[in-house]
Design a protein around this motif. Structure first.
Motif, short mmCIF file in Angstrom:
data_model
loop_
_atom_site.label_atom_id
_atom_site.label_comp_id
_atom_site.label_asym_id
_atom_site.label_seq_id
_atom_site.Cartn_x
_atom_site.Cartn_y
_atom_site.Cartn_z
N SER A 22 32.14 52.05 6.19
CA SER A 22 31.38 51.95 7.43
C SER A 22 31.51 53.29 8.16
O SER A 22 32.35 54.13 7.81
N ARG A 23 30.70 53.50 9.18
CA ARG A 23 30.77 54.76 9.92
C ARG A 23 31.86 54.72 11.00
O ARG A 23 31.96 55.64 11.81
N SER B 187 24.35 51.66 11.45
CA SER B 187 24.09 50.90 10.24
C SER B 187 25.40 50.80 9.48
O SER B 187 26.04 51.82 9.18
N THR B 188 25.82 49.59 9.13
CA THR B 188 27.08 49.41 8.42
C THR B 188 27.10 50.19 7.11
O THR B 188 28.09 50.83 6.76
N ASN C 232 27.00 55.41 3.44
CA ASN C 232 28.17 55.00 2.67
C ASN C 232 28.43 55.99 1.53
O ASN C 232 27.52 56.66 1.05
#
Length: 406
Positions: free
Chosen positions: A83-84, A291-292, A296
């Motif tokens: 995740s960020r 955004s999860t 990524n």
């Protein structure tokens, strides 16, 4: 020991199960793909087909390109998601590579093309309020007739395709629609409330509609003069498809925001991005967007490998050279079942004579001859083979089309 392996199902059985258990938002051709490599796919029964759609350009580099598969395998063994909320060791290089490739400054990583478009709309509106001085809640974005930017409720609200739009309102206000390829109409629609002009350099879903020479340069000049953002949706047209890295390069245009997707994930993972000027993307602040899965490490690793392929220029050259072969082949079919066609690089929209059949009917005939295509808007089919296709394979596909038209 008892073998509990699930017995292989036939194509017909798998299609029956899908019909019963999946929402009917697609009407696929009756082929069940089980394996693929390069420009070829194989169905459950082992029949082979030449893929002339390439996942709507998501597979620009073919199925399972070795460099992209290797990058994915290597990353799968290390790290897939943080995740960020945290940094990861692959995202910086990906963003750096996008800046180098596009000539822009910053990247907002997302997943799907529609997410990139939605993100650009948010950025444009916030920029309009905080930088341009548009009164709050008054920002407008100018779009073109025949557009296709995705299928979220905001986006279909400014579509004029009834299949995408009907039954999904009420829609988000704030969009003005003008005819595509009409600079005078565009200029008339831009005023003090305008945040941006959102345009496809080539309209893919509409049938590979290519604007007149000078149109894109005119859009760039107009938006610069008016002090509004130029947003280029290159989700289908970008990353080598038209013979240049970006379709806007055909007219030397650099947009303020560039939308990428599809081929950016190499046909392996969904990856999209809003790439843009620093002063524009800087309107986003922590918590204002996210955004999860965006950015990524698996997506960044594959995306970086895609950028490495594009840096060689090989795929852009192939699209240019093989595009001439495709253009010549389609030209020979005009008057022999083809009413008209539009071709730029390895991307073409072909208008079939309705007296011969619908685009769907021609697609089914081609399927039986071992070639996969996709229809759009009645009697038009789209051709977008992987950029790895050979000249012999491309010629064979055009010959199959000629046969289907007979």
């Amino acid at each position: 020991m008892t073998n509990h392996a699930t017995p292989a199902r036939s194509s017909a059985e798998l299609i029956r199960v899908e019909e019963a258990t999946l929402a009917h938002n697609y009407h696929p051709l009756p082929v069940v793909v089980a394996r693929a490599e390069g420009a070829w796919v194989e169905d459950v029964e082992g029949r082979r087909y030449l893929d002339m759609l390439a996942g709507y350009s998501a597979l620009n580099f073919g199925h399972r390109h070795p460099a992209l598969v290797e990058a994915a395998h290597r990353q799968l063994d290390r790290l897939t998601l943080t995740s960020r909320a945290f940094h990861n060791d692959r995202l910086a290089g990906f963003a750096e590579g996008l800046a180098e490739l596009t000539g822009l400054d910053m990247t907002l990583p997302m997943n799907t093309g529609a997410e990139a478009v939605e993100s650009a709309i948010k950025v444009a509106r916030r920029w309009a309020y905080r930088v341009r001085g548009v009164p709050e809640e008054r920002a407008t974005i100018v779009v073109a007739e025949g557009n296709f930017h995705g299928r979220t409720t905001t986006i279909v609200g400014f579509s004029d395709d009834p299949d995408a739009r009907d039954g999904f309102g009420p829609f988000t206000p704030g969009f003005r629609t003008v005819p595509y390829n009409d600079l005078a109409a565009l200029e008339a629609a831009v005023d003090h409330t305008t945040a941006a002009v959102l345009i496809e350099p080539i309209q893919g879903e509409a049938g590979v509609v290519i604007p007149d020479d000078g149109y894109l340069a005119g859009v760039r000049e107009l938006t610069s003069r008016a002090g509004v953002l130029c947003i280029a949706d290159e989700i289908q047209s970008g990353l080598g498809r038209t013979g240049t890295t970006l379709a806007v390069e055909h007219e030397g245009v650099l947009p303020d925001l560039l939308l990428l997707g599809k081929a950016l994930g190499g046909g392996i993972v969904p990856v999209s991005a809003v790439v843009g000027r620093r002063d524009v993307l800087s309107v986003l602040t922590p918590g204002s967007h996210g955004s999860t899965f965006g950015g990524n490490p698996l997506a960044a690793a594959v995306g970086t490998a895609v950028l490495d392929l594009l840096r060689t220029g090989t795929y852009q050259r192939r699209a240019t050279e093989l595009g001439r072969v495709l253009d010549a082949g389609l030209a020979s079919l005009v008057g022999a079942g083809v009413l008209a066609y539009r071709c730029r690089g390895l991307w073409a929209g072909v208008d079939i004579d309705p007296a011969i059949g619908t685009g769907r009917a021609i697609g089914e005939r081609l399927l039986h001859d071992g070639v996969l295509v996709k229809d759009t808007h009645g009697s038009t089919i789209r051709l977008a083979p992987p950029l790895t296709i050979t000249e012999d394979e491309l010629t064979a596909a055009v010959e199959s089309l000629a046969k289907a038209l007979r």
